[in-house]
Design a protein around this motif. Structure first.
Motif, PDB file in Angstrom:
ATOM      1  N   LEU A  10       0.820  -1.211   0.000  1.00  0.00           N
ATOM      2  CA  LEU A  10       0.000   0.000   0.000  1.00  0.00           C
ATOM      3  C   LEU A  10       0.855   1.263   0.000  1.00  0.00           C
ATOM      4  N   VAL A  11       1.914   1.268   0.795  1.00  0.00           N
ATOM      5  CA  VAL A  11       2.796   2.436   0.847  1.00  0.00           C
ATOM      6  C   VAL A  11       3.519   2.617  -0.479  1.00  0.00           C
ATOM      7  N   ILE A  12       4.055   1.529  -1.030  1.00  0.00           N
ATOM      8  CA  ILE A  12       4.743   1.609  -2.321  1.00  0.00           C
ATOM      9  C   ILE A  12       3.762   2.041  -3.409  1.00  0.00           C
ATOM     10  N   GLY A  13       2.566   1.499  -3.387  1.00  0.00           N
ATOM     11  CA  GLY A  13       1.552   1.890  -4.367  1.00  0.00           C
ATOM     12  C   GLY A  13       1.165   3.349  -4.252  1.00  0.00           C
ATOM     13  N   ILE A  40      -3.475   0.236  -7.224  1.00  0.00           N
ATOM     14  CA  ILE A  40      -3.958  -0.783  -8.162  1.00  0.00           C
ATOM     15  C   ILE A  40      -2.866  -1.136  -9.168  1.00  0.00           C
ATOM     16  N   GLY A  41      -2.190  -0.119  -9.699  1.00  0.00           N
ATOM     17  CA  GLY A  41      -1.092  -0.353 -10.635  1.00  0.00           C
ATOM     18  C   GLY A  41       0.060  -1.121 -10.009  1.00  0.00           C
ATOM     19  N   ALA A  42       0.324  -0.853  -8.734  1.00  0.00           N
ATOM     20  CA  ALA A  42       1.392  -1.570  -8.030  1.00  0.00           C
ATOM     21  C   ALA A  42       1.057  -3.042  -7.891  1.00  0.00           C
ATOM     22  N   PHE A  43      -0.186  -3.350  -7.562  1.00  0.00           N
ATOM     23  CA  PHE A  43      -0.584  -4.752  -7.456  1.00  0.00           C
ATOM     24  C   PHE A  43      -0.477  -5.453  -8.810  1.00  0.00           C
ATOM     25  N   LEU A  44      -0.992  -4.804  -9.862  1.00  0.00           N
ATOM     26  CA  LEU A  44      -0.953  -5.420 -11.188  1.00  0.00           C
ATOM     27  C   LEU A  44       0.475  -5.596 -11.697  1.00  0.00           C
ATOM     28  N   ALA A  45       1.265  -4.542 -11.615  1.00  0.00           N
ATOM     29  CA  ALA A  45       2.640  -4.610 -12.115  1.00  0.00           C
ATOM     30  C   ALA A  45       3.516  -5.495 -11.235  1.00  0.00           C
ATOM     31  N   GLY A  46       3.281  -5.478  -9.931  1.00  0.00           N
ATOM     32  CA  GLY A  46       4.053  -6.331  -9.033  1.00  0.00           C
ATOM     33  C   GLY A  46       3.817  -7.804  -9.294  1.00  0.00           C
ATOM     34  N   TRP A  47       2.685  -8.121  -9.841  1.00  0.00           N
ATOM     35  CA  TRP A  47       2.374  -9.499 -10.189  1.00  0.00           C
ATOM     36  C   TRP A  47       2.839  -9.829 -11.605  1.00  0.00           C
ATOM     37  N   LEU A  48       2.599  -8.914 -12.564  1.00  0.00           N
ATOM     38  CA  LEU A  48       2.828  -9.210 -13.972  1.00  0.00           C
ATOM     39  C   LEU A  48       4.280  -9.037 -14.416  1.00  0.00           C
ATOM     40  N   LEU A  49       4.927  -7.948 -14.047  1.00  0.00           N
ATOM     41  CA  LEU A  49       6.270  -7.669 -14.560  1.00  0.00           C
ATOM     42  C   LEU A  49       7.315  -8.708 -14.148  1.00  0.00           C
ATOM     43  N   PRO A  50       7.336  -9.184 -12.909  1.00  0.00           N
ATOM     44  CA  PRO A  50       8.294 -10.239 -12.582  1.00  0.00           C
ATOM     45  C   PRO A  50       8.046 -11.546 -13.357  1.00  0.00           C
ATOM     46  N   LEU A  51       6.790 -11.797 -13.747  1.00  0.00           N
ATOM     47  CA  LEU A  51       6.486 -12.994 -14.526  1.00  0.00           C
ATOM     48  C   LEU A  51       7.151 -12.965 -15.900  1.00  0.00           C
ATOM     49  N   VAL A  52       7.251 -11.766 -16.481  1.00  0.00           N
ATOM     50  CA  VAL A  52       7.884 -11.642 -17.793  1.00  0.00           C
ATOM     51  C   VAL A  52       9.378 -11.347 -17.673  1.00  0.00           C
ATOM     52  N   GLY A  53       9.887 -11.277 -16.457  1.00  0.00           N
ATOM     53  CA  GLY A  53      11.317 -11.145 -16.236  1.00  0.00           C
ATOM     54  C   GLY A  53      11.828  -9.722 -16.112  1.00  0.00           C
ATOM     55  N   LEU A  54      10.943  -8.750 -15.948  1.00  0.00           N
ATOM     56  CA  LEU A  54      11.380  -7.371 -15.784  1.00  0.00           C
ATOM     57  C   LEU A  54      11.515  -7.024 -14.317  1.00  0.00           C
ATOM     58  N   PHE A  55      12.666  -6.559 -13.926  1.00  0.00           N
ATOM     59  CA  PHE A  55      12.952  -6.097 -12.566  1.00  0.00           C
ATOM     60  C   PHE A  55      12.543  -7.097 -11.489  1.00  0.00           C
ATOM     61  N   PRO A  56      13.100  -8.292 -11.483  1.00  0.00           N
ATOM     62  CA  PRO A  56      12.726  -9.270 -10.449  1.00  0.00           C
ATOM     63  C   PRO A  56      13.385  -8.980  -9.098  1.00  0.00           C
ATOM     64  N   GLY A  57      12.627  -9.031  -8.024  1.00  0.00           N
ATOM     65  CA  GLY A  57      13.127  -8.993  -6.653  1.00  0.00           C
ATOM     66  C   GLY A  57      13.683  -7.664  -6.174  1.00  0.00           C
ATOM     67  N   GLY A  58      13.593  -7.448  -4.881  1.00  0.00           N
ATOM     68  CA  GLY A  58      14.163  -6.270  -4.239  1.00  0.00           C
ATOM     69  C   GLY A  58      13.183  -5.124  -4.106  1.00  0.00           C
ATOM     70  N   ILE A  59      13.441  -4.259  -3.132  1.00  0.00           N
ATOM     71  CA  ILE A  59      12.546  -3.137  -2.867  1.00  0.00           C
ATOM     72  C   ILE A  59      12.607  -2.101  -3.974  1.00  0.00           C
ATOM     73  N   VAL A  60      13.801  -1.866  -4.529  1.00  0.00           N
ATOM     74  CA  VAL A  60      13.922  -0.905  -5.629  1.00  0.00           C
ATOM     75  C   VAL A  60      13.154  -1.403  -6.844  1.00  0.00           C
ATOM     76  N   ALA A  61      13.248  -2.698  -7.114  1.00  0.00           N
ATOM     77  CA  ALA A  61      12.506  -3.282  -8.231  1.00  0.00           C
ATOM     78  C   ALA A  61      11.003  -3.157  -8.011  1.00  0.00           C
ATOM     79  N   GLU A  62      10.556  -3.326  -6.781  1.00  0.00           N
ATOM     80  CA  GLU A  62       9.136  -3.194  -6.478  1.00  0.00           C
ATOM     81  C   GLU A  62       8.648  -1.764  -6.723  1.00  0.00           C
ATOM     82  N   ILE A  63       9.456  -0.794  -6.348  1.00  0.00           N
ATOM     83  CA  ILE A  63       9.079   0.599  -6.576  1.00  0.00           C
ATOM     84  C   ILE A  63       9.040   0.900  -8.071  1.00  0.00           C
ATOM     85  N   ILE A  64      10.036   0.424  -8.812  1.00  0.00           N
ATOM     86  CA  ILE A  64      10.064   0.627 -10.271  1.00  0.00           C
ATOM     87  C   ILE A  64       8.848  -0.038 -10.909  1.00  0.00           C
TER      88      ILE A  64
END
Length: 83
Positions: A10-13, A40-64
């Motif tokens: 929620l904070v990152i979003g 909402i975008g954070a939840f969607l991107a946090g789920w979808l982007l790591p699946l396709v291999g973009l910015f996996p893992g870490g707090i900085v990656a989560e913010i991006i």
């Protein structure tokens, strides 16, 4: 998902929504609206982007991921919201 994880999401979003509102001029929904879109975008991107291999893992990656998701969602909503 623990309560701590949910609060972090929620904070990152919220931060991502605020940043997306700054990046995407003209499609904003005000501070509260942009924060909601960011969450909402954070939840969607946090789920979808790591699946396709973009910015996996870490707090900085989560913010991006969250900012990317919020910007994309804000642009999509802005396209359909046109008067």
């Amino acid at each position: 998902m623990t309560i701590e994880s949910l609060i972090i999401w929620l904070v990152i979003g919220a931060i991502a929504g605020w940043l997306a509102g700054l990046l995407v001029k003209g499609y904003g929904f005000g501070l509260i609206g942009n924060i909601v879109v960011g969450i909402i975008g954070a939840f969607l991107a946090g789920w979808l982007l790591p699946l396709v291999g973009l910015f996996p893992g870490g707090i900085v990656a989560e913010i991006i991921n969250a900012v990317i998701g919020a910007v994309i969602l804000l642009l999509l909503i802005g396209l359909f919201k046109r008067d």
